[in-house]
Write an enzyme that holds these catalytic residues in place. Structure first.
Site, mmCIF file in Angstrom:
data_model
loop_
_atom_site.group_PDB
_atom_site.id
_atom_site.type_symbol
_atom_site.label_atom_id
_atom_site.label_comp_id
_atom_site.label_asym_id
_atom_site.label_seq_id
_atom_site.Cartn_x
_atom_site.Cartn_y
_atom_site.Cartn_z
ATOM 1 N N LYS A 7 0.819 -1.361 -0.030
ATOM 2 C CA LYS A 7 0.158 0.597 -0.008
ATOM 3 C C LYS A 7 0.596 1.492 -0.142
ATOM 4 C CE LYS A 7 -4.279 2.046 2.217
ATOM 5 N NZ LYS A 7 -4.622 2.177 3.620
ATOM 6 N N SER A 24 -9.522 2.333 2.164
ATOM 7 C CA SER A 24 -8.850 3.032 1.915
ATOM 8 C C SER A 24 -7.718 2.067 1.078
ATOM 9 C CB SER A 24 -8.688 4.137 2.394
ATOM 10 O OG SER A 24 -7.547 2.442 3.527
ATOM 11 N N SER A 79 -10.293 -0.223 6.518
ATOM 12 C CA SER A 79 -9.582 0.144 5.882
ATOM 13 C C SER A 79 -9.200 -1.395 5.090
ATOM 14 C CB SER A 79 -8.773 1.319 6.048
ATOM 15 O OG SER A 79 -9.374 2.310 5.520
HETATM 16 N N1 GLN Z 1 -13.684 4.765 6.489
HETATM 17 C C1 GLN Z 1 -13.203 5.194 7.211
HETATM 18 C C2 GLN Z 1 -12.533 6.738 7.085
HETATM 19 O O1 GLN Z 1 -13.021 7.019 5.721
HETATM 20 C C3 GLN Z 1 -12.122 4.124 7.586
HETATM 21 C C4 GLN Z 1 -10.623 4.917 6.418
HETATM 22 C C5 GLN Z 1 -9.810 3.854 7.524
HETATM 23 O O2 GLN Z 1 -9.536 2.697 8.201
HETATM 24 N N2 GLN Z 1 -8.000 4.257 6.751
HETATM 25 O O3 GLN Z 1 -12.225 7.298 7.697
#
Ligand code: GLN
Length: 482
Positions: free
Chosen positions: A76, A151, A175
């Site tokens: 990532k 994400s 995410s």
């Molecule tokens: N969808 C959540 C956010 O937008 C979690 C994102 C994540 O876990 N990095 O913050």
């Protein structure tokens, strides 16, 4: 070869049926041919990947190989990797070539794994659909009209499309688990503190946790063994004995008490998801598990609490990037302030700006007690719910995501709807508990459904056992869209 498990690839490398250079070239060619369709990778660097593959082949020849030596792993783009462009999905870092390795990258390098490329992600990991990336949306290999989740959407898409045998992700509120669910792959967010955050670009430091994304639980176990371990450079890294996460994979599940949080089955979940979850639970009954109803009464507050705490931490973390980009040119404090403002206006996308606004607001004088402190208190209650519920069960299950993958553009103008994607995953994040998603079938439009498995602290080996036993009697994890 593209559908092979990590263990199978490892055996082929050990038996010299294929070299790491050949394997790496095969995946690079596949990425070259298909990445335009999915936009799963931000950066591919053939030269750097092949150099690592050559080192791996030397390690194998010298008898110094461990299980993942020579295997291509997608990283990532939140993990700093020396000599690699590391963007975190942001314009702000679009010219940042990292001068050092994140701990996770170091660990993969040490055992001779090959970095096959940096995967696309929501900007600074803020999002549930991968649409906030400066590098454009990622597409779901099961249906290119659909989002891959976020994400870690690039990693999920890459593994689902078989562009990489496995990948890393990070999870702050869901995410790793949500994109794994939406792309029909397996992913685990370990107990907070097991994977070092050193060199992993911060979103919300008290929640961020790295973890693996792969086709199966068995693959996750091998990946987790590489990724975890104490690191003095991360002040929240935990000092624990090293574990073999494969050790319990083969244990039978008879007598396992599966807790079903009644709040997760009450409402919100769509019919197709519910159907797949019920079928998976039936499979677990056949494997000898018993179901216990448990309650997490404060879990309904996890989204509001998360969206006070995560932006608050993010707004402090992100201010550093202004400094990196412009700070050294400032001649005075006022000058610096102007630069910061300009940098924020130009460098960050709309979602990041929204988070900074929320974060600054909840931390400001007069609102700090009402929002930030209050949210910290409720976080404690959410955590206590889990402690109580785990007295009655060994593990918990429910849906990972309330729906299957939605269409690109469907929720991007409605932040609340987007934030609700993590309704089932954010509570475990706030509690620091390990969470996992495995594929359990298909819902509307033939899009994948994931089962959420929540474990007690440090029970990753048990969770992987529970997932593996299911994968021995089902083949959802072996299905591929291409
Ligand atoms: N969808 C959540 C956010 O937008 C979690 C994102 C994540 O876990 N990095 O913050």
């Amino acid at each position: 070869m593209f559908n092979a498990s990590l263990k199978q690839l490892s055996t082929q490398l050990a038996e010299k049926k294929i070299s790491s250079v050949e394997l790496t070239k095969a995946f690079l060619q596949r990425i070259e041919a298909r990445n335009t369709e999915y936009n799963a990778f931000i950066t591919v660097n053939e030269e750097l990947s092949l150099a690592q593959a050559q080192v791996a082949d030397q390690m194998i020849a010298a008898g110094q190989a461990s299980q993942l030596t020579g295997i291509p792993i997608a990283q990532k783009d939140i993990f700093c990797a020396k000599g690699w462009l590391t963007t975190c999905g942001s314009k702000m870092l679009s010219n940042f070539v990292s001068p050092y390795d994140a701990n996770v990258i170091e660990r993969f390098n040490q055992i001779g794994a090959v970095n096959i490329g940096k995967t696309n992600m929501d900007e600074f990991a803020m999002g549930s659909s991968n649409e906030t990336s400066y590098y454009g949306p990622v597409r779901n290999p099961w249906d290119v009209e659909a989002v891959p989740g976020g994400s870690s959407g690039g990693s999920a898409s890459a593994v689902a499309a078989r562009l990489a045998p496995a990948a890393t992700g990070t999870d702050t509120g869901g995410s790793i688990r949500q994109p794994a669910a939406l792309c029909g792959i397996s992913g685990i967010k370990p107990t907070y503190g097991l994977v070092s955050r050193y060199g992993m670009i911060a979103f919300a430091s008290s929640l961020d946790q790295g973890g693996p994304m792969a086709k199966s639980a068995e693959d996750l176990a091998l990946m987790l063994g590489v990724m975890t371990g104490f690191d003095a450079r991360d002040s929240t890294s935990l000092q624990r004995e090293t574990e073999d996460y494969t050790r319990d994979l083969e244990k039978p599940l008879s007598g396992l008490r599966i807790g079903l949080p009644k709040e997760y089955f009450a409402k919100g979940m769509s019919k197709d998801v519910e159907c797949a979850v019920e079928q998976a639970l039936d499979e677990y009954r056949k494997l000898g598990a018993e179901m216990v109803e448990v309650s997490l009464p404060n879990s309904q507050l996890s989204i509001p609490v998360y969206y006070v705490l995560a932006p608050a931490e993010a707004s402090s973390n992100l201010s550093r990037f202004d400094g990196v980009r412009y700070g050294h040119r400032a001649k005075s404090y006022g000058d610096l302030n102007d630069m910061y403002r300009k940098s924020r206006a130009e460098g960050f996308g709309a979602e990041v700006k929204r988070r900074i606004l929320i974060g600054t607001y909840v931390l400001s004088h007069g609102y700090y007690d009402a929002y930030y402190i209050k949210a910290q208190k409720v976080r404690r209650l959410i955590t206590q719910d889990f402690v109580d519920a785990f007295k009655q069960c060994d593990i918990m299950m429910g849906p990972t995501s309330p729906t299957v993958a939605f269409n690109i553009g469907e929720k991007s103008s409605d932040p609340i709807q987007m934030y609700l994607s993590d309704i089932y995953t954010s509570a475990a994040s706030l509690a620091g508990l390990p969470g996992m998603s495995i594929p359990i079938g298909f819902g509307d439009k033939n899009r994948p459904v994931g089962l959420h498995i929540i474990g007690n602290y440090f029970t990753e080996a048990k969770m992987l056992n529970v997932a593996h036993q299911y994968q021995l009697v089902t083949d959802w994890h072996q299905r591929s869209p291409v």
